[in-house]
Design a protein around this motif. Structure first.
Motif, PDB file in Angstrom:
ATOM      1  N   LEU A   5       0.823  -1.213   0.000  1.00  0.00           N
ATOM      2  CA  LEU A   5       0.000   0.000   0.000  1.00  0.00           C
ATOM      3  C   LEU A   5       0.856   1.261   0.000  1.00  0.00           C
ATOM      4  CD1 LEU A   5      -2.856  -0.960   2.511  1.00  0.00           C
ATOM      5  CD2 LEU A   5      -3.035  -0.716   0.027  1.00  0.00           C
ATOM      6  N   LEU A   6       1.993   1.203   0.693  1.00  0.00           N
ATOM      7  CA  LEU A   6       2.880   2.364   0.780  1.00  0.00           C
ATOM      8  C   LEU A   6       3.949   2.365  -0.306  1.00  0.00           C
ATOM      9  CD1 LEU A   6       3.472   2.538   4.666  1.00  0.00           C
ATOM     10  CD2 LEU A   6       1.844   3.862   3.287  1.00  0.00           C
ATOM     11  N   SER A   7       3.883   1.349  -1.193  1.00  0.00           N
ATOM     12  CA  SER A   7       4.926   1.195  -2.223  1.00  0.00           C
ATOM     13  C   SER A   7       6.307   1.202  -1.573  1.00  0.00           C
ATOM     14  CB  SER A   7       4.818   2.319  -3.264  1.00  0.00           C
ATOM     15  OG  SER A   7       3.571   2.271  -3.922  1.00  0.00           O
ATOM     16  N   ALA A   8       6.407   0.420  -0.494  1.00  0.00           N
ATOM     17  CA  ALA A   8       7.633   0.441   0.307  1.00  0.00           C
ATOM     18  C   ALA A   8       8.290  -0.934   0.375  1.00  0.00           C
ATOM     19  CB  ALA A   8       7.316   0.932   1.720  1.00  0.00           C
ATOM     20  N   THR A   9       8.061  -1.763  -0.647  1.00  0.00           N
ATOM     21  CA  THR A   9       8.732  -3.060  -0.664  1.00  0.00           C
ATOM     22  C   THR A   9      10.228  -2.864  -0.882  1.00  0.00           C
ATOM     23  OG1 THR A   9       8.298  -3.266  -3.038  1.00  0.00           O
ATOM     24  CG2 THR A   9       6.694  -4.259  -1.538  1.00  0.00           C
ATOM     25  N   SER A  10      11.017  -3.723  -0.267  1.00  0.00           N
ATOM     26  CA  SER A  10      12.471  -3.608  -0.384  1.00  0.00           C
ATOM     27  C   SER A  10      13.103  -4.983  -0.227  1.00  0.00           C
ATOM     28  CB  SER A  10      13.027  -2.663   0.689  1.00  0.00           C
ATOM     29  OG  SER A  10      12.854  -3.212   1.984  1.00  0.00           O
ATOM     30  N   GLU A  11      14.327  -5.116  -0.694  1.00  0.00           N
ATOM     31  CA  GLU A  11      15.042  -6.379  -0.560  1.00  0.00           C
ATOM     32  C   GLU A  11      15.308  -6.691   0.908  1.00  0.00           C
ATOM     33  OE1 GLU A  11      16.638  -9.924  -1.674  1.00  0.00           O
ATOM     34  OE2 GLU A  11      15.534  -8.476  -2.906  1.00  0.00           O
ATOM     35  N   MET A  12      15.609  -5.652   1.698  1.00  0.00           N
ATOM     36  CA  MET A  12      15.831  -5.871   3.126  1.00  0.00           C
ATOM     37  C   MET A  12      14.562  -6.382   3.798  1.00  0.00           C
ATOM     38  SD  MET A  12      17.041  -3.208   6.094  1.00  0.00           S
ATOM     39  CE  MET A  12      17.117  -3.735   7.801  1.00  0.00           C
ATOM     40  N   GLY A  13      13.420  -5.788   3.443  1.00  0.00           N
ATOM     41  CA  GLY A  13      12.157  -6.232   4.014  1.00  0.00           C
ATOM     42  C   GLY A  13      11.859  -7.675   3.663  1.00  0.00           C
ATOM     43  N   LYS A  14      12.179  -8.059   2.434  1.00  0.00           N
ATOM     44  CA  LYS A  14      11.960  -9.439   1.983  1.00  0.00           C
ATOM     45  C   LYS A  14      12.800 -10.415   2.796  1.00  0.00           C
ATOM     46  CE  LYS A  14      12.249 -12.188  -2.289  1.00  0.00           C
ATOM     47  NZ  LYS A  14      12.586 -12.126  -3.731  1.00  0.00           N
ATOM     48  N   GLN A  15      14.075 -10.088   2.996  1.00  0.00           N
ATOM     49  CA  GLN A  15      14.961 -10.966   3.760  1.00  0.00           C
ATOM     50  C   GLN A  15      14.551 -11.009   5.231  1.00  0.00           C
ATOM     51  OE1 GLN A  15      17.130 -12.825   2.194  1.00  0.00           O
ATOM     52  NE2 GLN A  15      16.835 -11.797   0.218  1.00  0.00           N
ATOM     53  N   LEU A  16      14.211  -9.859   5.778  1.00  0.00           N
ATOM     54  CA  LEU A  16      13.798  -9.779   7.180  1.00  0.00           C
ATOM     55  C   LEU A  16      12.528 -10.583   7.417  1.00  0.00           C
ATOM     56  CD1 LEU A  16      14.667  -8.401   9.829  1.00  0.00           C
ATOM     57  CD2 LEU A  16      13.161  -6.498   9.232  1.00  0.00           C
ATOM     58  N   ASP A  17      11.611 -10.523   6.463  1.00  0.00           N
ATOM     59  CA  ASP A  17      10.357 -11.263   6.569  1.00  0.00           C
ATOM     60  C   ASP A  17      10.615 -12.766   6.633  1.00  0.00           C
ATOM     61  OD1 ASP A  17       7.302 -11.121   6.355  1.00  0.00           O
ATOM     62  OD2 ASP A  17       7.802 -12.495   4.727  1.00  0.00           O
ATOM     63  N   SER A  18      11.533 -13.242   5.806  1.00  0.00           N
ATOM     64  CA  SER A  18      11.842 -14.672   5.799  1.00  0.00           C
ATOM     65  C   SER A  18      12.502 -15.114   7.103  1.00  0.00           C
ATOM     66  CB  SER A  18      12.751 -15.015   4.613  1.00  0.00           C
ATOM     67  OG  SER A  18      12.041 -14.910   3.401  1.00  0.00           O
ATOM     68  N   LEU A  19      13.386 -14.283   7.640  1.00  0.00           N
ATOM     69  CA  LEU A  19      14.027 -14.619   8.912  1.00  0.00           C
ATOM     70  C   LEU A  19      12.997 -14.710  10.038  1.00  0.00           C
ATOM     71  CD1 LEU A  19      17.202 -12.352   8.653  1.00  0.00           C
ATOM     72  CD2 LEU A  19      17.137 -14.851   8.526  1.00  0.00           C
ATOM     73  N   ALA A  20      12.061 -13.759  10.057  1.00  0.00           N
ATOM     74  CA  ALA A  20      11.011 -13.782  11.081  1.00  0.00           C
ATOM     75  C   ALA A  20      10.102 -14.990  10.895  1.00  0.00           C
ATOM     76  CB  ALA A  20      10.200 -12.487  11.024  1.00  0.00           C
ATOM     77  N   ASP A  21       9.751 -15.289   9.637  1.00  0.00           N
ATOM     78  CA  ASP A  21       8.869 -16.426   9.354  1.00  0.00           C
ATOM     79  C   ASP A  21       9.496 -17.745   9.792  1.00  0.00           C
ATOM     80  OD1 ASP A  21       6.976 -14.755   8.327  1.00  0.00           O
ATOM     81  OD2 ASP A  21       7.210 -15.368   6.233  1.00  0.00           O
ATOM     82  N   LEU A  22      10.807 -17.873   9.637  1.00  0.00           N
ATOM     83  CA  LEU A  22      11.463 -19.121  10.017  1.00  0.00           C
ATOM     84  C   LEU A  22      11.302 -19.391  11.512  1.00  0.00           C
ATOM     85  CD1 LEU A  22      13.153 -21.564   9.302  1.00  0.00           C
ATOM     86  CD2 LEU A  22      15.208 -20.168   9.604  1.00  0.00           C
ATOM     87  N   VAL A  23      11.387 -18.341  12.322  1.00  0.00           N
ATOM     88  CA  VAL A  23      11.210 -18.509  13.769  1.00  0.00           C
ATOM     89  C   VAL A  23       9.744 -18.775  14.109  1.00  0.00           C
ATOM     90  CG1 VAL A  23      11.408 -17.385  16.024  1.00  0.00           C
ATOM     91  CG2 VAL A  23      13.206 -17.080  14.314  1.00  0.00           C
ATOM     92  N   SER A  24       8.849 -17.931  13.586  1.00  0.00           N
ATOM     93  CA  SER A  24       7.436 -17.997  13.971  1.00  0.00           C
ATOM     94  C   SER A  24       6.719 -19.217  13.416  1.00  0.00           C
ATOM     95  CB  SER A  24       6.710 -16.729  13.503  1.00  0.00           C
ATOM     96  OG  SER A  24       7.254 -15.579  14.110  1.00  0.00           O
ATOM     97  N   PHE A  25       7.048 -19.609  12.176  1.00  0.00           N
ATOM     98  CA  PHE A  25       6.297 -20.674  11.515  1.00  0.00           C
ATOM     99  C   PHE A  25       7.141 -21.908  11.209  1.00  0.00           C
ATOM    100  CE2 PHE A  25       4.665 -16.487   9.961  1.00  0.00           C
ATOM    101  CZ  PHE A  25       3.570 -16.441  10.811  1.00  0.00           C
ATOM    102  N   GLY A  26       8.412 -21.876  11.626  1.00  0.00           N
ATOM    103  CA  GLY A  26       9.275 -23.032  11.449  1.00  0.00           C
ATOM    104  C   GLY A  26       9.765 -23.577  12.777  1.00  0.00           C
ATOM    105  N   VAL A  27      10.532 -22.767  13.504  1.00  0.00           N
ATOM    106  CA  VAL A  27      11.117 -23.219  14.768  1.00  0.00           C
ATOM    107  C   VAL A  27      10.040 -23.462  15.827  1.00  0.00           C
ATOM    108  CG1 VAL A  27      12.682 -22.625  16.652  1.00  0.00           C
ATOM    109  CG2 VAL A  27      13.309 -22.073  14.291  1.00  0.00           C
ATOM    110  N   ALA A  28       9.148 -22.486  16.030  1.00  0.00           N
ATOM    111  CA  ALA A  28       8.115 -22.643  17.062  1.00  0.00           C
ATOM    112  C   ALA A  28       7.195 -23.837  16.784  1.00  0.00           C
ATOM    113  CB  ALA A  28       7.308 -21.347  17.203  1.00  0.00           C
ATOM    114  N   PRO A  29       6.648 -24.000  15.569  1.00  0.00           N
ATOM    115  CA  PRO A  29       5.852 -25.207  15.295  1.00  0.00           C
ATOM    116  C   PRO A  29       6.667 -26.494  15.414  1.00  0.00           C
ATOM    117  CG  PRO A  29       5.345 -23.510  13.694  1.00  0.00           C
ATOM    118  CD  PRO A  29       6.547 -23.031  14.460  1.00  0.00           C
ATOM    119  N   GLY A  30       7.953 -26.443  15.045  1.00  0.00           N
ATOM    120  CA  GLY A  30       8.799 -27.620  15.211  1.00  0.00           C
ATOM    121  C   GLY A  30       8.904 -28.036  16.670  1.00  0.00           C
ATOM    122  N   LEU A  31       8.972 -27.058  17.566  1.00  0.00           N
ATOM    123  CA  LEU A  31       9.014 -27.360  18.999  1.00  0.00           C
ATOM    124  C   LEU A  31       7.682 -27.923  19.495  1.00  0.00           C
ATOM    125  CD1 LEU A  31      11.031 -24.275  20.311  1.00  0.00           C
ATOM    126  CD2 LEU A  31      11.783 -26.661  20.247  1.00  0.00           C
TER     127      LEU A  31
END
Length: 252
Positions: free
Chosen positions: A67-93
């Motif tokens: 909506l803000l036309s604020a997509t960025s490569e850093m945001g993309k990488q940061l999103d994946s790092l957060a997703d790995l913890v929230s939807f990978g590591v935590a469900p794995g536990l």
């Protein structure tokens, strides 16, 4: 500045995922921290709610960035790092704890358990990491995904502690204490994430019903089943999502 607004939501995703991990491992101060099976599942229920909150802000960060036309490569990488913890590591536990309950009857450590039986739970975060790395090499916006999105797998797994606590179905708790059920969940979720099967994206380029009817159908079914079956609706919606994706997006 606009990019940082979306990134703040991404970091909030990571906060909720980290809180879920802490809650599963030892319990946050003031919350259940016992080691019996029921106390462990109750602890995981709180973690599941954190994972659900992570899913909400994960959806919002992408929406706000577009909506803000604020997509960025850093945001993309940061999103994946957060997703790995929230939807990978935590469900794995969560899977690890349920397997521990299946073999020992409690969620605490037990010297008699062969921990090789519990290691398959790690396949979910490993498959999730592979899936996210592959996604980061692709385009940032697409009407379909290659393989199961990691949030979908994480939400499915997060629903099971809540189903365990709230179910009134005869035999459901016994099923959720069976190790082979969890091995099946690990196998299905891990395979779908690393596969190249086309999966529907819930990103909307427009609100045309003709172009987006599978997405609208999925959302309507999710609302109806959620109101009727509560947390038990999550596995059913997951199944509908897989079937719709394969049927509508399969290559000729």
């Amino acid at each position: 500045m606009r990019k940082h607004i979306a990134n703040c939501f991404t970091l909030l995703n990571l906060v909720f995922g980290s809180l879920a991990v802490i809650q599963i491992l030892q319990g946050l101060p003031g919350l259940s921290a016992g080691s019996s099976a029921e106390e462990t599942v109750a602890r995981m229920c709180v973690a599941s709610l954190f994972i659900c909150l992570a899913a909400v802000v994960d959806f919002l960060d992408g929406l706000i960035a577009r909506l803000l036309s604020a997509t960025s490569e850093m945001g993309k990488q940061l999103d994946s790092l957060a997703d790995l913890v929230s939807f990978g590591v935590a469900p794995g536990l969560i899977l690890y704890e349920f397997l521990l309950i299946s073999y020992t009857g409690t969620g605490g450590s037990n010297s008699a358990i062969n921990y090789w039986y519990l290691l398959p739970a790690l396949l979910v975060p490993l498959a999730g990491a592979y899936r996210l790395a592959r996604f980061n090499l692709g385009t940032s916006f697409s009407t379909e995904f290659e393989g199961l999105p990691i949030p979908a797998g994480g939400i499915l797994i997060a629903a099971f502690p809540l189903i365990y606590i709230n179910t009134e179905l005869s035999g459901m708790q016994e099923l959720l204490k069976a190790p082979y059920f969890w091995y099946a969940v690990v196998a299905v979720v891990s395979f779908l994430m690393i596969s190249t099967l086309p999966m529907m994206s819930l990103k909307f380029k427009n609100l045309s019903f003709v172009q987006n009817w599978p997405k609208f159908l999925l959302i309507i079914l999710a609302i109806i089943l959620g109101l009727w079956l509560h947390w038990l609706a999550v596995p059913l919606v997951f199944l509908v999502y897989i079937v719709l994706s394969v049927m509508m997006l399969r290559k000729p």
